[in-house]
Design a protein around this motif. Sequence first.
Motif, mmCIF file in Angstrom:
data_model
loop_
_atom_site.group_PDB
_atom_site.id
_atom_site.type_symbol
_atom_site.label_atom_id
_atom_site.label_comp_id
_atom_site.label_asym_id
_atom_site.label_seq_id
_atom_site.Cartn_x
_atom_site.Cartn_y
_atom_site.Cartn_z
ATOM 1 N N LYS A 76 5.797 1.226 -73.783
ATOM 2 C CA LYS A 76 6.750 0.693 -74.682
ATOM 3 C C LYS A 76 8.045 1.025 -74.602
ATOM 4 O O LYS A 76 8.927 0.418 -75.471
ATOM 5 C CB LYS A 76 6.172 0.823 -76.137
ATOM 6 N N SER A 77 8.513 1.835 -73.748
ATOM 7 C CA SER A 77 10.051 2.282 -73.667
ATOM 8 C C SER A 77 10.142 1.938 -72.157
ATOM 9 O O SER A 77 11.189 1.060 -71.823
ATOM 10 C CB SER A 77 10.095 3.807 -74.003
ATOM 11 N N THR A 161 27.034 -2.222 -74.420
ATOM 12 C CA THR A 161 25.718 -2.385 -75.147
ATOM 13 C C THR A 161 24.525 -2.330 -74.341
ATOM 14 O O THR A 161 23.271 -1.748 -74.298
ATOM 15 C CB THR A 161 25.564 -3.363 -76.216
ATOM 16 N N ILE A 162 24.551 -3.186 -73.002
ATOM 17 C CA ILE A 162 23.666 -3.544 -72.178
ATOM 18 C C ILE A 162 23.361 -2.398 -71.383
ATOM 19 O O ILE A 162 21.979 -2.014 -71.099
ATOM 20 C CB ILE A 162 23.527 -5.113 -71.281
ATOM 21 N N ALA A 163 24.353 -1.996 -70.930
ATOM 22 C CA ALA A 163 24.327 -0.601 -70.035
ATOM 23 C C ALA A 163 23.596 0.333 -70.738
ATOM 24 O O ALA A 163 22.733 1.338 -70.479
ATOM 25 C CB ALA A 163 25.650 -0.290 -69.539
ATOM 26 N N ASN A 164 23.929 0.642 -72.232
ATOM 27 C CA ASN A 164 23.348 1.614 -72.914
ATOM 28 C C ASN A 164 21.668 1.285 -73.153
ATOM 29 O O ASN A 164 21.286 2.365 -73.176
ATOM 30 C CB ASN A 164 23.972 1.588 -74.349
ATOM 31 N N ASP A 165 21.576 0.194 -73.382
ATOM 32 C CA ASP A 165 20.186 -0.241 -73.808
ATOM 33 C C ASP A 165 19.154 -0.075 -72.140
ATOM 34 O O ASP A 165 18.159 0.569 -72.413
ATOM 35 C CB ASP A 165 19.887 -1.728 -74.245
ATOM 36 N N LEU A 166 19.823 -0.336 -71.342
ATOM 37 C CA LEU A 166 18.850 -0.018 -70.021
ATOM 38 C C LEU A 166 18.843 1.291 -69.727
ATOM 39 O O LEU A 166 17.584 1.824 -69.256
ATOM 40 C CB LEU A 166 19.484 -1.089 -68.893
ATOM 41 N N ALA A 167 19.869 2.098 -69.987
ATOM 42 C CA ALA A 167 19.761 3.665 -69.725
ATOM 43 C C ALA A 167 18.937 4.305 -70.563
ATOM 44 O O ALA A 167 18.271 5.173 -70.438
ATOM 45 C CB ALA A 167 21.263 4.007 -69.852
ATOM 46 N N SER A 168 18.776 3.712 -72.080
ATOM 47 C CA SER A 168 17.910 4.406 -73.176
ATOM 48 C C SER A 168 16.598 4.256 -72.488
ATOM 49 O O SER A 168 15.774 5.215 -72.984
ATOM 50 C CB SER A 168 18.267 3.601 -74.473
ATOM 51 N N MET A 169 16.299 3.062 -71.967
ATOM 52 C CA MET A 169 14.733 3.369 -71.521
ATOM 53 C C MET A 169 14.424 3.999 -70.822
ATOM 54 O O MET A 169 13.370 4.616 -70.828
ATOM 55 C CB MET A 169 14.350 1.725 -71.005
ATOM 56 N N VAL A 170 15.424 4.399 -69.800
ATOM 57 C CA VAL A 170 14.807 5.424 -68.711
ATOM 58 C C VAL A 170 14.983 6.786 -69.772
ATOM 59 O O VAL A 170 14.437 7.641 -69.187
ATOM 60 C CB VAL A 170 15.967 5.402 -67.610
ATOM 61 N N ASP A 171 15.978 6.980 -70.292
ATOM 62 C CA ASP A 171 16.133 8.353 -70.998
ATOM 63 C C ASP A 171 15.012 8.797 -72.147
ATOM 64 O O ASP A 171 14.856 9.852 -72.475
ATOM 65 C CB ASP A 171 17.445 8.279 -72.116
ATOM 66 N N ARG A 179 14.660 9.953 -79.388
ATOM 67 C CA ARG A 179 14.997 9.668 -78.285
ATOM 68 C C ARG A 179 13.974 8.733 -77.644
ATOM 69 O O ARG A 179 14.251 7.562 -77.113
ATOM 70 C CB ARG A 179 15.285 10.725 -77.367
ATOM 71 N N TYR A 180 12.554 8.728 -77.982
ATOM 72 C CA TYR A 180 11.657 7.955 -77.925
ATOM 73 C C TYR A 180 11.691 6.574 -78.467
ATOM 74 O O TYR A 180 11.871 5.412 -77.880
ATOM 75 C CB TYR A 180 10.351 8.248 -78.103
ATOM 76 N N LYS A 181 12.108 6.636 -79.648
ATOM 77 C CA LYS A 181 12.579 5.628 -80.620
ATOM 78 C C LYS A 181 13.496 4.795 -80.107
ATOM 79 O O LYS A 181 13.520 3.290 -80.022
ATOM 80 C CB LYS A 181 12.638 5.765 -82.130
ATOM 81 N N GLU A 182 14.679 5.325 -79.639
ATOM 82 C CA GLU A 182 15.925 4.767 -78.965
ATOM 83 C C GLU A 182 15.358 3.755 -77.978
ATOM 84 O O GLU A 182 15.832 2.625 -77.736
ATOM 85 C CB GLU A 182 16.939 5.510 -78.749
ATOM 86 N N GLY A 183 14.749 4.315 -77.038
ATOM 87 C CA GLY A 183 14.252 3.705 -75.839
ATOM 88 C C GLY A 183 13.258 2.489 -76.233
ATOM 89 O O GLY A 183 13.510 1.339 -75.764
ATOM 90 N N ARG A 184 12.467 2.541 -77.219
ATOM 91 C CA ARG A 184 11.586 1.643 -77.508
ATOM 92 C C ARG A 184 12.280 0.385 -78.091
ATOM 93 O O ARG A 184 12.096 -0.817 -77.838
ATOM 94 C CB ARG A 184 10.667 2.275 -78.460
ATOM 95 N N ASP A 185 13.316 0.722 -79.152
ATOM 96 C CA ASP A 185 14.055 -0.230 -79.725
ATOM 97 C C ASP A 185 14.913 -0.784 -78.606
ATOM 98 O O ASP A 185 15.169 -2.212 -78.369
ATOM 99 C CB ASP A 185 14.970 0.237 -80.627
ATOM 100 N N ALA A 186 15.551 -0.345 -77.624
ATOM 101 C CA ALA A 186 16.295 -0.871 -76.582
ATOM 102 C C ALA A 186 15.436 -1.678 -75.722
ATOM 103 O O ALA A 186 15.902 -2.790 -75.402
ATOM 104 C CB ALA A 186 16.802 0.290 -75.541
ATOM 105 N N ARG A 187 14.245 -1.534 -75.419
ATOM 106 C CA ARG A 187 13.333 -2.369 -74.604
ATOM 107 C C ARG A 187 13.130 -3.711 -75.778
ATOM 108 O O ARG A 187 13.209 -4.727 -74.946
ATOM 109 C CB ARG A 187 12.074 -1.752 -74.319
ATOM 110 N N GLN A 188 12.875 -3.516 -76.953
ATOM 111 C CA GLN A 188 12.646 -4.799 -77.628
ATOM 112 C C GLN A 188 13.778 -5.610 -77.655
ATOM 113 O O GLN A 188 13.666 -6.931 -77.294
ATOM 114 C CB GLN A 188 12.240 -4.431 -79.115
#
Length: 421
Positions: A76-77, A161-171, A179-188
């Motif tokens: 999910k992330s 924003t896109i760079a941030n979202d792609l990085a958040s999934m990895v982070d 931190r998990y929720k940020e990655g999951r939201d970024a993926r969505q």
Amino acid sequence: KNLDIPRDHTIDGSINLLAEGYTYALDRRQKLQSDIFQTRLLGQPAICMGGKEAAELFYDRERFQRGGAIPKRIQKSLFGEKGVQTLDGQAHAHRKQMFMSLMTPDRLQMIQDIVRQQWQSAAIRWQSTVQLELVDEAQEVMCRAACQWAGVPLREQDVKTIANDLASMVDAFGAIGERYKEGRDARQRTEQWVTELVELIRANRVQVAEQTAAHVISWHRDLDGELLDAKVAAVELINIIRPIVAISYYVVFSAHALHVYPETRQKLVESFENGEATYSQWFVQEVRRLYPFTPILGANVRKEFTWKGYHFPEGTTVLLDVYGTTHDPQLWEEPQQFRPERFADWDGSPFDLIPQGGGDHRHDHRCAGEWLTIDVMRVSLEFLAGHIEYEVPEQDLTIDLSRMPALPASRFIMSHARPKT
Ligand code: HEM
């Protein structure tokens, strides 16, 4: 008679892994003096193993499968659902072939040219700033390069924003909570955007060049002859652009190594001046070996078997200690030392230098983007060591190995970055 696999008596391996990070498995292997130990993961018996022979076993497709082995929270992330990482057998081979078809010499040359040019543009932007954080800058450079190379249209106002979202999934991969929720939201958000793109490409409302990942993945047909579900196509296209952004971690680690081991900088500069790539190749390999990124990988036992007297029951989750294998004193002399020269006599084994997985790129799950990663790291290193000058102000450069993924605490601050005279 079967031997008992040495047991780690802590209550639950998942909790220890999340709390201790990269050194979780190697610490236990050393304490138990065994490359294999048993533990429990979320209440279920599991086996953890590391080292070259363990890596070779882990990549035996007859004995292990990936289906059912990747935790939902990671899907999910970090990964997305129903992507290549979760496939086995023919379905995997067919999907993997699609990825590897994007890694031709021409296309690998193209990403290098794009990355080189993106670093030059970044250097121009930097002229008006005194101080910058390399993590953010590298993520932006890699995001621009990834989208350009993959044929994904990226509006200037969306880059950050896109760079941030792609990085958040990895982070998010080693995280719980915020931190998990940020990655999951970024993926969505990202899946929604890329699914729409796939639909527009299929409707001929967005034109993309034939050799690009966006085109190849949008028009890829599965073994049943059908196009991929648009959402799965999006997951796979994100499986290209997200990890290119992840190369920024290795760029930051390269800058860290240049700073902490300054004697390597001169050797690099000399090799660039002589148009000689050997030393920079060793440097890149050593960054990938020494610096932390992938901690462990997981698979499930397909059919019970016995290995070295140890019984592996069907369905058991088995973890491969990736970090511990690239830091294994039995495989690497003084494993904690940064010594690019060690690669002068490395035999190129597919089972010891495994920061991006082991085995074979085409037939196993080994990283589809490993060659691309190495090329992009080399071009980025040439930029950092050969094309610009900068100062590294006093800062906290420690890398906390209990935090997954890891980065220098200060995110690598550089000041007065300017073209080299
Ligand atoms: C798989 C690491 C960059 C695409 C993997 C695996 C690891 C990994 C550990 C799993 C191996 C396994 O399951 O056995 C990394 C690291 C990277 C990186 C540390 C750099 C920071 C890239 C790039 C791309 C990419 C740049 C694409 C352009 C993939 C794909 C897979 C994969 C598609 C799935 C392969 C499969 O399941 O068959 N990577 N990777 N990776 N990587 Fe990378």
